[in-house]
Enzyme design. Sequence first.
Site, PDB file in Angstrom:
ATOM      1  CB  ILE A  73      31.990 -46.259  14.857  1.00  0.00           C
ATOM      2  CG1 ILE A  73      31.131 -46.607  16.072  1.00  0.00           C
ATOM      3  CG2 ILE A  73      31.401 -46.894  13.597  1.00  0.00           C
ATOM      4  CD1 ILE A  73      29.696 -46.122  15.960  1.00  0.00           C
TER       5      ILE A  73
ATOM      6  N   GLY B  92      34.605 -47.800   7.239  1.00  0.00           N
ATOM      7  CA  GLY B  92      35.389 -48.021   6.035  1.00  0.00           C
ATOM      8  C   GLY B  92      34.522 -48.220   4.816  1.00  0.00           C
TER       9      GLY B  92
ATOM     10  CD  GLU C  57      43.692 -46.222   7.988  1.00  0.00           C
ATOM     11  OE1 GLU C  57      43.641 -47.455   7.761  1.00  0.00           O
ATOM     12  OE2 GLU C  57      43.123 -45.376   7.270  1.00  0.00           O
TER      13      GLU C  57
ATOM     14  CB  VAL D 146      54.989 -51.207   6.071  1.00  0.00           C
ATOM     15  CG1 VAL D 146      54.540 -50.975   4.641  1.00  0.00           C
ATOM     16  CG2 VAL D 146      56.379 -50.645   6.297  1.00  0.00           C
ATOM     17  CD  GLU D 147      47.138 -49.867   8.789  1.00  0.00           C
ATOM     18  OE1 GLU D 147      46.450 -50.431   9.645  1.00  0.00           O
ATOM     19  OE2 GLU D 147      47.173 -48.621   8.662  1.00  0.00           O
TER      20      GLU D 147
END
Length: 545
Positions: A89, A92, A210, A236-237
Amino acid sequence: MDFSTLQSRISSAPYIPPHRTQIHPRIHPFSSLNSKPASNTFFTREKCWIFLALLILVTFVVYLFSIARGVHFSSKFTAGRAKGYGIIIDAGDSGSRVHVFEFLTDGDIPFVSFNGKGSDSVKSREGLSAYASDPKNAGGSLVSLLQFAKKKIPVKEWATTKLQLMVTTGLEKVDPEGKRVILESCRQVLRSSGFLFKDEWAAVTTGRDEGIYAWVAANYALGTLGGDPWKTIGVVELGGTSLQVTFVPREPPPLEFSRVVKLGGTTYNLYSHSLLHFGQDAVWALLHEAHNSVLKFSSGSGKDTLMNPCIPRGYFHSSDVPLSSNSRSVSAKKLLEFPTGNFSACVSDTLMLLGKVTGKCMKPPCRTGSIVIPEFQGKYFSAQDFFYTSKFFGLVPRASLSELVSAGHHYCEEDWNKLKNEHSGMDEEDLLQFCFSSAYVVALLHNGLGIPMDVKRIGFANQAGNVPLDWTLGAFIQQIAMEAEPGPEIPIWAMGKDSFTFFTFFVIFFLAVIFAFFISKWQKPQVKTVYDLEKGRYIITRIPR
């Protein structure tokens, strides 16, 4: 016969020593030292060695059987294709999304199925941060997500399906006590879910982790995971609040940005950096604050005009702003936002803003402010907001930055009313940001990472084939791979996972060897026989070996 005649006969007969007239003890029929023939001794030894050889052969065959049994029942042989499920889960800021993964443990890296039947996801509307004023009820927002997961996973698999809650953004705005109560409320719901759960599996995930998970997901989807590190894809996020950069550099990265990851039998020394406040929404908000604090043109009529190059031409917006940010006066003046629609100026404003956010460069070379990023080589993917921007301009799946610059110039200088008519189905707030987002992507990738303008080695995507490029997939793959790594008990499987049986045969073999050794040393004792003239008898003594 008289004595003289007898004496003459004795004197004339040859002399015979007394011991010649006695029977030697070794040939006496009733002697206990009478030994068996040498041929019988040899026959006994031969049988002993045959018995020992057979015992060794049997023990060796049992050992081979034990090894074969161990290989057959090991996880690499039978459980290698075991089917399983996992739940993550992602909590955010804008909501929580549950991801249900169906996988096969095929080799060092699990195979995750995305055929529309097993792995799937669904999102709730409220994030955990929405419960800052009512933290004890935060766990209730996960109930619908768990119900979705139960529909996807067979009931018999619930008890062995691992359930994790990874909190990313949003809770940093909540005070520590409120954050603790929110997490505990979630743990109470997860404990009673029927899935496999431990309290430590509900925790806050750092931006750096992350980014690493996103790198794992991208390289898994592209088939480069477990191979040559130099052939992997950098990621690259760009999110709403932060930016994550992860790739394998040519030179060892600084220790504070270095992370070693082992997957598929290959060790990767990654550069991973999470840049907080570099997310697209965060920079957009900072840019507006910066423009509000500096009025670029004043009309002198009680109304101030704000020149904003990151908004398409023709857009009109007015708002009441305080005369001073430090003043408590309720009086305000009218602020008119006058967009100039200038792509190049927007890039300059963005870079200037990023330099202010990061500060001075303390450890050269720096690319943007104080950000230290090694030279970026090879190919890489840009996910999340990078993808949505490039998709809007029709530049997916691969494009050069110069193409994005051209598209950005055209969009920023276009009339706002015409843009609204062309994209009538899109929300106006989202439509308004594409001038800025195109400029921000160029500023980050070219000025921040040093990507040349005319090189097409950047891919904009949020999935590869039918595999989504989602960081939760990377988190799941890495954890399954770590659990499948062989531990220190690996030598045990070579004994068939039945150490007691093998140990028993080993003891029997050892005792047989000891027994055979003493049998081989045993034989008829060696003795020496001498005749004692004084006592008139034989004396038998044992000769030491």
